[in-house]
Scaffold this motif. Sequence first.
Motif, short mmCIF file in Angstrom:
data_model
loop_
_atom_site.label_atom_id
_atom_site.label_comp_id
_atom_site.label_asym_id
_atom_site.label_seq_id
_atom_site.Cartn_x
_atom_site.Cartn_y
_atom_site.Cartn_z
N SER A 151 0.85 -1.19 0.00
CA SER A 151 0.00 0.00 0.00
C SER A 151 0.88 1.25 0.00
N PRO A 152 0.34 2.38 -0.44
CA PRO A 152 1.12 3.62 -0.35
C PRO A 152 1.55 3.93 1.09
N SER A 153 0.71 3.61 2.07
CA SER A 153 1.11 3.86 3.47
C SER A 153 2.30 2.99 3.87
N THR A 154 2.37 1.77 3.33
CA THR A 154 3.53 0.92 3.59
C THR A 154 4.77 1.53 2.94
N PHE A 155 4.62 2.03 1.71
CA PHE A 155 5.73 2.72 1.05
C PHE A 155 6.30 3.78 1.99
N PHE A 156 5.41 4.62 2.54
CA PHE A 156 5.86 5.75 3.37
C PHE A 156 6.41 5.30 4.72
N ARG A 157 6.12 4.09 5.16
CA ARG A 157 6.76 3.57 6.37
C ARG A 157 8.24 3.29 6.12
N TYR A 158 8.57 2.94 4.89
CA TYR A 158 9.96 2.62 4.54
C TYR A 158 10.72 3.83 4.01
N PHE A 159 10.05 4.71 3.29
CA PHE A 159 10.69 5.86 2.66
C PHE A 159 9.79 7.08 2.84
N PRO A 160 10.25 8.11 3.54
CA PRO A 160 9.41 9.27 3.81
C PRO A 160 8.96 10.03 2.55
N THR A 161 9.78 9.98 1.49
CA THR A 161 9.43 10.66 0.24
C THR A 161 9.84 9.79 -0.94
N LYS A 162 9.33 10.14 -2.10
CA LYS A 162 9.72 9.43 -3.32
C LYS A 162 11.23 9.57 -3.55
N GLU A 163 11.78 10.75 -3.29
CA GLU A 163 13.22 10.98 -3.46
C GLU A 163 14.04 10.01 -2.61
N ASP A 164 13.56 9.71 -1.41
CA ASP A 164 14.33 8.88 -0.48
C ASP A 164 14.54 7.46 -0.98
N VAL A 165 13.68 6.99 -1.87
CA VAL A 165 13.87 5.64 -2.44
C VAL A 165 15.24 5.56 -3.12
N ILE A 166 15.66 6.66 -3.72
CA ILE A 166 16.95 6.71 -4.41
C ILE A 166 18.04 7.28 -3.51
N LEU A 167 17.72 8.25 -2.69
CA LEU A 167 18.75 8.97 -1.95
C LEU A 167 19.18 8.31 -0.65
N VAL A 168 18.35 7.46 -0.06
CA VAL A 168 18.77 6.76 1.15
C VAL A 168 19.86 5.78 0.75
N ASP A 169 21.03 5.96 1.33
CA ASP A 169 22.20 5.17 0.95
C ASP A 169 22.47 4.13 2.03
N ASP A 170 22.22 2.87 1.71
CA ASP A 170 22.42 1.79 2.67
C ASP A 170 23.88 1.59 3.04
N VAL A 171 24.78 2.07 2.20
CA VAL A 171 26.20 1.87 2.44
C VAL A 171 26.70 2.77 3.58
N ASP A 172 26.05 3.90 3.80
CA ASP A 172 26.52 4.86 4.80
C ASP A 172 26.67 4.24 6.19
N GLU A 173 25.63 3.56 6.65
CA GLU A 173 25.68 2.98 8.00
C GLU A 173 26.76 1.90 8.11
N VAL A 174 26.90 1.11 7.06
CA VAL A 174 27.94 0.07 7.04
C VAL A 174 29.31 0.72 7.09
N LEU A 175 29.49 1.77 6.32
CA LEU A 175 30.77 2.48 6.28
C LEU A 175 31.09 3.11 7.64
N LEU A 176 30.11 3.75 8.26
CA LEU A 176 30.34 4.35 9.58
C LEU A 176 30.73 3.28 10.60
N GLY A 177 30.08 2.13 10.53
CA GLY A 177 30.43 1.02 11.43
C GLY A 177 31.85 0.53 11.19
N ALA A 178 32.25 0.47 9.92
CA ALA A 178 33.61 0.03 9.59
C ALA A 178 34.65 1.04 10.04
N ILE A 179 34.33 2.33 9.96
CA ILE A 179 35.26 3.35 10.46
C ILE A 179 35.39 3.21 11.97
#
Length: 195
Positions: free
Chosen positions: A45-73
């Motif tokens: 549902s669209p509401s499920t979409f928004f639970r995972y991504f606050p905006t349409k832009e965030d589907v592309i801009l949320v970078d999963d690598v960032d948290e992994v990289l910060l943990g590795a640092i």
Amino acid sequence: MTNGLRERKKAKTRAAIRDHALRLFEERGYAATTVDQIADAAEVSPSTFFRYFPTKEDVILVDDVDEVLLGAIRAQPAGVPPIEAIRRAMREVFDAMSPEAWEFERRRQRLVLIVPELRMRMLQQMTGAIDLMAGVIAERAGRPDGDFAARVTAGAAVGAMLSVLPTGHIDGVQPADFQRVEQALTLLQNGLPLD
């Protein structure tokens, strides 16, 4: 449902939303693709979409690598200087990425390059990336959060990385581009000698 199963189901739903969004953006164009279309393709549902991504832009801009990289640092040995810790962490993270992850990243970066609103928002997110990296640098050095020197170090590292990543070629980021990032960080670590 066990917590592990629940987390796997959430990760699968999130990945499906991202995969379908990326495909639709490539096929129809970013502006022509709606959240409803993405949700429909991902069978949520669209509401499920928004639970995972606050905006349409965030589907592309949320970078999963960032948290992994910060943990590795954060995991680098205590005596490793900040820029070296970043360089080592990046090598660990990017060496561990699967070909599928690199392909997703290439496609994601390509969209950021060709869609002006994504490119603008990504540039705005750089401040947040500097904040996150500065926090880890300060933590590793035993300095308070918001430490000026940690923030300047993080800003210099992010600036060095951005200066060598491709901005004009349409294929997006490739694994070989991170050799240039390593070179830039090494130059920064060595005091930016110009001779």
